[in-house]
Each structure stands twice: as C-alpha cells, then as structure tokens.
Design an enzyme around this catalytic site. Structure first.
Site, PDB file in Angstrom:
ATOM      1  N   ASP A 220     -25.489  40.852 -41.410  1.00 36.24           N
ATOM      2  CA  ASP A 220     -24.343  40.066 -41.846  1.00 36.24           C
ATOM      3  C   ASP A 220     -23.262  41.009 -42.361  1.00 36.24           C
ATOM      4  O   ASP A 220     -23.551  42.116 -42.833  1.00 36.24           O
ATOM      5  CB  ASP A 220     -24.747  39.118 -42.972  1.00 36.24           C
ATOM      6  CG  ASP A 220     -25.893  38.203 -42.569  1.00 36.24           C
ATOM      7  OD1 ASP A 220     -25.744  37.467 -41.590  1.00 36.24           O
ATOM      8  OD2 ASP A 220     -26.944  38.248 -43.244  1.00 36.24           O
ATOM      9  N   ASP A 259     -24.879  38.234 -36.469  1.00 40.49           N
ATOM     10  CA  ASP A 259     -25.612  37.316 -37.327  1.00 40.49           C
ATOM     11  C   ASP A 259     -24.576  36.519 -38.127  1.00 40.49           C
ATOM     12  O   ASP A 259     -23.668  35.953 -37.548  1.00 40.49           O
ATOM     13  CB  ASP A 259     -26.599  38.092 -38.202  1.00 40.49           C
ATOM     14  CG  ASP A 259     -27.673  37.192 -38.813  1.00 40.49           C
ATOM     15  OD1 ASP A 259     -27.674  35.979 -38.546  1.00 40.49           O
ATOM     16  OD2 ASP A 259     -28.516  37.692 -39.566  1.00 40.49           O
ATOM     17  N   ASP A 263     -23.947  35.585 -46.178  1.00 39.38           N
ATOM     18  CA  ASP A 263     -25.163  34.876 -46.565  1.00 39.38           C
ATOM     19  C   ASP A 263     -25.347  35.002 -48.063  1.00 39.38           C
ATOM     20  O   ASP A 263     -25.175  36.095 -48.638  1.00 39.38           O
ATOM     21  CB  ASP A 263     -26.397  35.456 -45.852  1.00 39.38           C
ATOM     22  CG  ASP A 263     -26.578  34.909 -44.445  1.00 39.38           C
ATOM     23  OD1 ASP A 263     -25.709  34.145 -43.986  1.00 39.38           O
ATOM     24  OD2 ASP A 263     -27.592  35.251 -43.810  1.00 39.38           O
ATOM     25  N   ARG A 316     -22.149  26.178 -39.946  1.00 36.48           N
ATOM     26  CA  ARG A 316     -22.469  26.780 -41.239  1.00 36.48           C
ATOM     27  C   ARG A 316     -21.214  27.140 -42.035  1.00 36.48           C
ATOM     28  O   ARG A 316     -20.922  28.297 -42.276  1.00 36.48           O
ATOM     29  CB  ARG A 316     -23.352  28.011 -41.078  1.00 36.48           C
ATOM     30  CG  ARG A 316     -24.686  27.737 -40.428  1.00 36.48           C
ATOM     31  CD  ARG A 316     -25.561  28.982 -40.409  1.00 36.48           C
ATOM     32  NE  ARG A 316     -26.806  28.736 -39.683  1.00 36.48           N
ATOM     33  CZ  ARG A 316     -27.755  29.646 -39.473  1.00 36.48           C
ATOM     34  NH1 ARG A 316     -27.578  30.874 -39.949  1.00 36.48           N
ATOM     35  NH2 ARG A 316     -28.851  29.345 -38.811  1.00 36.48           N
TER      36      ARG A 316
END
Length: 439
Positions: A220, A259, A263, A316
């Site tokens: 990420d 990715d 996060d 997301r």
C-alpha cells in the site's frame, strides 16, 4: 424594495466560495523555525492537529514532530536520505521535509530479482492449462518470485517512528514506489505529499482465487498498523503513471500490481484523514482487514474522514470493519466504468456517513453507493447526489432488498471542527484538497 436575506445554506456556500478564491498554496521555508506553539503558525512542519478535528484530536491530540529541536529537523531529496532520516534519533520529536519526488524504485524491477527468477518461465510453469486451478502454485519459480518480492519489500518500505512529522515542501513534493509503514507507534503527521502507489514487481498467481484465478499484489502507499494519533492531511494518493488500464493481462486476468492506497488496520486507532485526494484506484481505503481480528480491533479503529476527494475509485472509500468511523464532507466523483461501491459495511462496523456529496454518471444508481458485506448498523444523513439530497440508505434498500442495511450506527460524532454544506463540496474540495493546496 426590500432586500432578501440569504438562507443559511446559501450564506455557507457563498462564504466557502470566498474562502476558495482567497486560498493559495503554502510554500515552505527550508530553514528550521523556532516556533513550537500549538498550531505552529504558517510553518506547515510545526503545525499540529487542531482541537476537535476528528478522532486523532481525542485523548491528548496529535502533535507529530512539532517540538523537534534543530538537530532533529531533516531535509531530504532522495529515498535513501529519507529512510536514513527516519532511522535517526529514535522516538525524539522529528521533522522530515521532503523536497521533490523521492523514487524508491528508480533502478527498476530487475534490481530486486532473485537468482533464477524468470517471468517467462513462471508463466509457462503455472499456466492453468498445465497447472490447473485446484492447488496453489509451488516450486522453483514460485520460490524465486517470493525471494524477489522479499528483496523489493526490504527496499521500498519506510518505517515511520513515533513523534514524527513528514511534510512536503512546496507544490511538487512526493514519493513514488515507496510504502510508508506507520506501525506500532504514536503521534505521526503526514502532509502535503503526492504518493504514487507502489508497483508490485512480482505479483503472485493464485489459481484457486475465484473461478478463474487471480494475480495478487502487495504494498500500500501508506499503512497505519497498530498505531495511534495519526493525522494524514492534504496528500494526493494516485496510481499516477501506472493506472490499472495500463497493466497487461496474463492467463486472461489483469496482472494486478497495486494493492491499497491507504490501509488502517490491526488495532490502529485515533486517526484523522482530511483534505486528501484519493484517485484512479481500485481497492482504495480499508479500515480493518479481517473479520477475525476482534481481539485487536474491537473498540479501536476510530477514524475520521473529512473533506477528502475520492475521484474515479472503484471501491473501498472506505470499507469498514469494527471501527466507529465518521465520514463527513467528502466528495465522490464516481467513474462510469468498473464502479463497485463507495461505503462498504463490514463486520461489527459503526459507520456514520453524513453531509457528503456524490457526482454520479448516467447509468450508475445511487443505491450502489452502499455495499453490505456483513450485517451492521449504519447512519447516513444529509448526503447529496448530483446536487440534490438523497436518502442513500432508503435507495440502497429499495434497489437491493436482499442486502438491506439497518439504520442507526449507535453513536453520534462530536469531533467536527468544520462542517460545510454538501452543495459547496465539489467546488471547495476541487480547489483545496490534495497536495500543494494547503491554506
């Protein structure tokens, strides 16, 4: 003739427009300022998170490296200098000023290849026509791929210590190919950076992933893992030069080399992400990464997302498990193709999503904004779609009755320093959100 008094909403929009007109990008001085007072004046590196500005302002607030002495203020122009600055001085308050773009992968993927790795051989060995779909890949080429991936991970991950402020200087500071790891620390501020998502040089083929198999990637742009009091402000997260549309396909599947952009996982807590741009990405922002992580995540993952732009992201934005997440005053520009959803309602989540705005293209219905992954309550109120108020829970439940969501997240956010009318958000955030636009 009597003069009309404008409505409160119109006054708010007019005031916002004036603020936008008067906003200019802040250019940082390279000298180390003396001021360490709360707020930090006009020096971005010394500014602290204002009171009541989201969850990161709770329980002592977030000051990052604002109190750093002159010997703990670093100016860096290369990835190597950046990682050395992070490692210097332990957890003493620290400021790192980033000048220009730091490239973590300037020597290319070949620099990370382990002996014996051969991608053409990898493709031949694990071709579904040869290997099938009923077992995971193994053997010399998979071992060489894993070793190569380990080399890349060691080179591109940068671990941020406690009590640190990382700030871009001027309009064009950023990081490409690197992964910022905010792991197991407290009190971090990251501002005014353009973060181009790392490109995984060695994705793994998983023939058992779905009916057709899939390529799975790591890295990420930023990970908040088990950390507390983190303020992420005025950054731009993007796939930059390598959007998914530019990536090849193998075995008929996208060779996915990205990715997430951000996060927030594994017991992370008290995080505010404000005035950022998240652009051109698939799996964008995940809060909580496992339904089975209750031991670390339950009672944590308190995150505020406000005044962010989510532009042409597939899903997301965010997807939530466990956390009390306050998403307000964000603007969503939804792509016409490949759109999945924006708000993912996951295991034991308590999302409050209020006063956001959405620009939906023709053919994308508002019911798709919400996505039910697991049964959990959600509060949605005051949101606008294409300039009009829409009850997003009602339209979701009408469009997807088999995936109906329950109303009422069970808590009321109080840490909101500024709330704008949803109709003001498209213009306000286009002008003010992202790197190089700190007022």
């Amino acid at each position: 003739m009597r003069t009309r008094t404008p409505s409160a909403a119109r006054r708010r929009i007019t005031g916002t427009a004036a603020a936008v007109a008067g906003c200019t990008a802040l250019t940082l001085s390279l000298s180390a300022p003396a001021s360490g007072a709360p707020g930090g004046g006009r020096d971005l590196a010394r500014q602290t998170l204002p009171a009541s500005d989201g969850w990161a302002s709770a329980e002592g607030g977030t000051t990052g490296g604002a109190g750093a002495g002159a010997d703990h203020v670093h100016t860096v122009t290369t990835w190597e200098e950046f990682r050395a600055a992070l490692a210097a001085g332990g957890d003493a308050p620290k400021i790192i000023r980033v000048v220009g773009t730091l490239d973590a992968t300037r020597d290319g993927c070949a620099a990370f290849e382990a002996p014996g790795y051969d991608f053409d051989r990898y493709l031949a060995d694990y071709d579904p026509a040869v290997w099938g779909h009923d077992r995971e890949v193994s053997g010399p080429q998979e071992d060489a791929r894993a070793a190569s991936a380990k080399n890349q991970a060691a080179a591109i991950k940068a671990f941020v210590p406690a009590n640190t402020t990382i700030v871009g200087v001027g309009r064009d500071a950023g990081i490409t190919g690197g992964s910022l790891q905010i792991k197991g620390v407290d009190n971090v501020i990251i501002r005014n950076l353009t973060l181009e998502s790392p490109l995984d040089c060695f994705p793994q083929w998983d023939p058992t992933d779905g009916a057709r198999g899939a390529w799975n990637s790591e890295y990420d742009a930023m990970v908040v893992y088990g950390s507390t009091h983190v303020w992420i402000d005025h950054n731009t997260f993007t796939d930059g030069r390598h959007p998914d549309s530019s990536l090849p396909r193998y075995y008929g599947e996208l060779y996915q080399q990205h990715d997430g952009e951000l996060d927030i996982v594994r017991g992370a807590d008290l995080v505010t992400a404000s005035w950022n741009v998240f652009a051109d990405h698939d799996k964008t922002l995940m809060i909580g990464n496992s339904d089975g992580a209750g031991a670390t995540d339950r009672g944590r993952l308190r995150v505020t997302l406000h005044h962010n732009v989510f532009k042409d992201v597939v899903e997301r934005a965010p997807r939530v498990r466990f956390g009390k997440v306050d998403a307000y005053n964000n603007h969503y520009v939804v792509p016409a193709e490949r759109y999945g959803y924006s708000w993912g309602i996951g295991f034991e989540s308590q999302l409050v999503a209020e006063k956001n705005s959405f620009s939906l293209p023709a053919g994308v219905e508002a019911g798709r904004i919400l996505k039910k992954w697991k049964d959990a309550p959600v509060t949605v109120a005051g949101n606008h779609v294409n300039g009009r108020p829409v009850d997003l829970l009602a339209v979701h439940n009408a469009q997807f009755p088999e995936e109906a969501l329950r109303s009422g997240a069970g808590w009321t956010p109080t840490l909101r320093a500024r709330v704008d009318h949803p109709r003001a958000l498209p213009g306000l955030l286009t002008a003010r959100a992202g790197a190089g636009r700190v007022c």
